[in-house]
Design an enzyme around this catalytic site. Structure first.
Site, PDB file in Angstrom:
ATOM      1  CE  LYS A  36      -3.111   2.590   3.075  1.00 56.26           C
ATOM      2  NZ  LYS A  36      -3.773   2.594   4.408  1.00 56.26           N
ATOM      3  CG  ASP A  86      -5.698   8.278   4.611  1.00 53.33           C
ATOM      4  OD1 ASP A  86      -6.505   8.920   3.908  1.00 53.33           O
ATOM      5  OD2 ASP A  86      -6.034   7.356   5.372  1.00 53.33           O
ATOM      6  CE  LYS A 120      -6.391   8.940   8.029  1.00 54.03           C
ATOM      7  NZ  LYS A 120      -6.895   7.755   8.737  1.00 54.03           N
ATOM      8  CG  ASP A 178      -2.021   5.345   5.192  1.00 51.53           C
ATOM      9  OD1 ASP A 178      -1.947   4.321   5.898  1.00 51.53           O
ATOM     10  OD2 ASP A 178      -3.068   5.701   4.619  1.00 51.53           O
ATOM     11  CG  ASP A 238      -9.841   7.620   6.986  1.00 50.57           C
ATOM     12  OD1 ASP A 238      -8.792   7.699   6.312  1.00 50.57           O
ATOM     13  OD2 ASP A 238      -9.850   7.643   8.236  1.00 50.57           O
ATOM     14  CD  GLU A 273      -6.816   5.499   2.388  1.00 50.50           C
ATOM     15  OE1 GLU A 273      -5.683   5.150   2.752  1.00 50.50           O
ATOM     16  OE2 GLU A 273      -7.734   5.773   3.187  1.00 50.50           O
ATOM     17  NE  ARG A 279     -10.685  -1.167   4.028  1.00 54.14           N
ATOM     18  CZ  ARG A 279     -11.189  -1.329   5.254  1.00 54.14           C
ATOM     19  NH1 ARG A 279     -12.301  -2.040   5.429  1.00 54.14           N
ATOM     20  NH2 ARG A 279     -10.578  -0.810   6.298  1.00 54.14           N
TER      21      ARG A 279
END
Length: 482
Positions: free
Chosen positions: A247, A252, A259, A270, A329, A331, A333
């Protein structure tokens, strides 16, 4: 900014071979001991001084304790590190060796002790010597350790991979966006003669080779989304296929489901899954393991702008599954789903994905113990064995099939958040499993990618978790033929 590979020469210099020391190099013996008696036996000329100094310093040779013994002039005569006794009767310092670079006075030390599990101990020493110095120089003098221990070379390989991963994670997001992450990955590919390509921006929507979820997640960012794809062959055309997916969300914000500030503070990490698989790939290529390696990294930033995707949107994925957006949030996956679908198309023998995916994993196991998920019990056992042997902790969690209905969408095939507030790490893993159908074996690692406070061999900051265990698993599963 492009994060370059670690300076291998500088890193290797932390563990110079004895014959690389000049005749005029002043060296200090370092002894790993399991008791005060053992310490006294290796410095018989200083036994009395050692006993008195040990008492004054409270040194009892307990695991992790360090004692530096001076002579009457204040010069260091020897250093002692307290250790456990290994299964073979030899001292086993484990990751306590990782504290030495920060505790010993600057100088060159000669390891005088044969160690149990020396590979892990020497790796810990190297990892403990690391600090992120792009903006703030390291102020301590260097501590070098001379050894001809057989674990030296594999320690160097593993330290190189972890340090490359740490450097990527520690780099601020304003310097390491999707383009810079992809360029850093291309630099790794070039260093080892691998073939690599990057699909950028609207080319991700090519109807013949689509990656709609990667494009959707990164569409709002000024730095266009992209997919890095690398191939390296360390064997022959019949070697096992190993595919790594990481990933690469370089920052993010949470998207439109933004967030709160305290949850956004560390979101430069992230892309920790991408950093981890690149570090693992470095190890595999450096060790020339006989596999056909493929590395896939979706590089995106989850930003807020007019092009941002919305809650309740439905995206048709590369695999053909329609994915309903419950929360922007979640995202990671999504981008992993498209990359996993691509990797799965050629039915690899083993596919591993790594991601800083869920807060639920941290709630369950904390920052130090990443969970992993697999339906392959044999693979799980191999992962657990490698984890314990190399002090690289992971913990298996279940792909609990009864929760599979929890990710059902109301208007799409599946939802990226699911319909229950529990077991978030499990439902995220079940979501990813929907994109894997051909791989002979698959495992998902939900890592934190960060060490919250300094510990031996694990300085505060970015951490490429689980990749030492995985490197040793791959090396054992697919051994080199001499």
């Amino acid at each position: 900014m492009v994060v370059s590979l670690p300076d291998f020469d500088a890193l290797d210099a932390q563990l110079p071979l004895p014959d690389s020391l000049g005749d005029d190099t002043a060296t200090i013996p370092l002894h790993c001991v399991t008791s005060l008696d053992a310490a006294g036996s290796v410095v018989p000329d200083h036994r009395e001084a050692l006993a008195n100094w040990s008492k004054a310093q409270g040194f009892e040779a307990k695991p992790g304790q360090l004692l530096v013994l001076p002579n009457g002039d204040g010069a260091i005569v020897a250093a002692f590190l307290g250790c456990e006794t290994g299964d073979d009767g030899r001292p086993n310092p484990g990751f306590a060796m990782g504290a030495l670079a920060g505790q010993l006075p600057a100088g060159t030390y000669v390891l005088e002790t044969g160690l149990a599990n020396s590979e892990t101990a020497l790796t810990a020493f190297l990892l403990g010597a690391y600090s992120y110095t792009a903006f703030k120089p390291y102020k301590r003098g260097p501590v070098h350790l001379a050894t001809n221990d057989p674990g030296r070379e594999r320690a160097l390989i593993q330290a190189r991979g972890v340090i490359f991963g740490r450097e990527l994670i520690n780099t601020p997001a304003n310097l390491l966006g999707p383009a810079a992450l992809a360029e850093s990955a291309l630099g790794l590919a070039d260093a080892f003669g691998a073939d690599a390509s990057v699909i950028v921006g609207d080319d991700l929507l090519n109807s013949d080779n689509p990656f709609p979820m990667i494009h959707t997640v990164g569409a709002a960012a000024k730095d266009a989304p992209r997919l890095f794809d690398m191939r390296w062959n360390g064997g022959d055309d019949t070697a096992p296929k190993l595919t790594l997916v990481g990933k690469g969300v370089c920052f993010d914000s949470g998207g439109l489901n933004i967030k709160p500030g305290n949850s956004m503070a560390l979101m430069k990490k992230d892309m920790g899954g991408a950093a981890a698989v690149l570090g693992l790939a470095l190890m595999i290529m450096q060790a020339k393991l006989p596999v056909r390696l493929r590395v896939l990294i979706p590089c995106v930033e989850n930003s807020i702008a007019s092009e941002a995707f919305r809650p309740s949107d439905v995206i048709t994925s590369r695999k053909g599954l329609s994915v309903e957006i419950g929360n922007t949030d979640a995202e990671g996956r999504l981008v992993l789903g498209d990359a996993l679908a691509l990797g799965d198309e050629e039915a690899p023998d083993l596919m591993i994905d790594m991601a800083t995916l869920t807060g639920a994993a941290r709630v369950a196991l904390g920052p130090d113990l990443p969970p992993f998920f697999t339906d392959d019990d044999v693979l799980a056992g191999e992962i657990e064995t490698a984890s314990q042997a190399h002090d690289d902790p992971v913990w298996r969690m279940p792909l609990w099939n009864r929760y599979d209905n929890a990710i059902a969408g109301k208007v799409g095939d599946i939802s990226n958040t699911g319909n229950m507030p529990f077991a978030g790490a499990i439902t995220a893993a079940l979501f990813l499993r929907r994109f894997v159908s051909n791989a002979k074996s698959w495992a998902h690692f939900d890592i934190y990618g960060w060490t919250p406070s300094n510990r031996p061999g694990r300085p505060e900051g970015g951490e490429a978790q689980a990749i030492r265990a995985l490197f040793n698993l791959v090396a054992k599963r697919y051994p080199k033929m001499d």
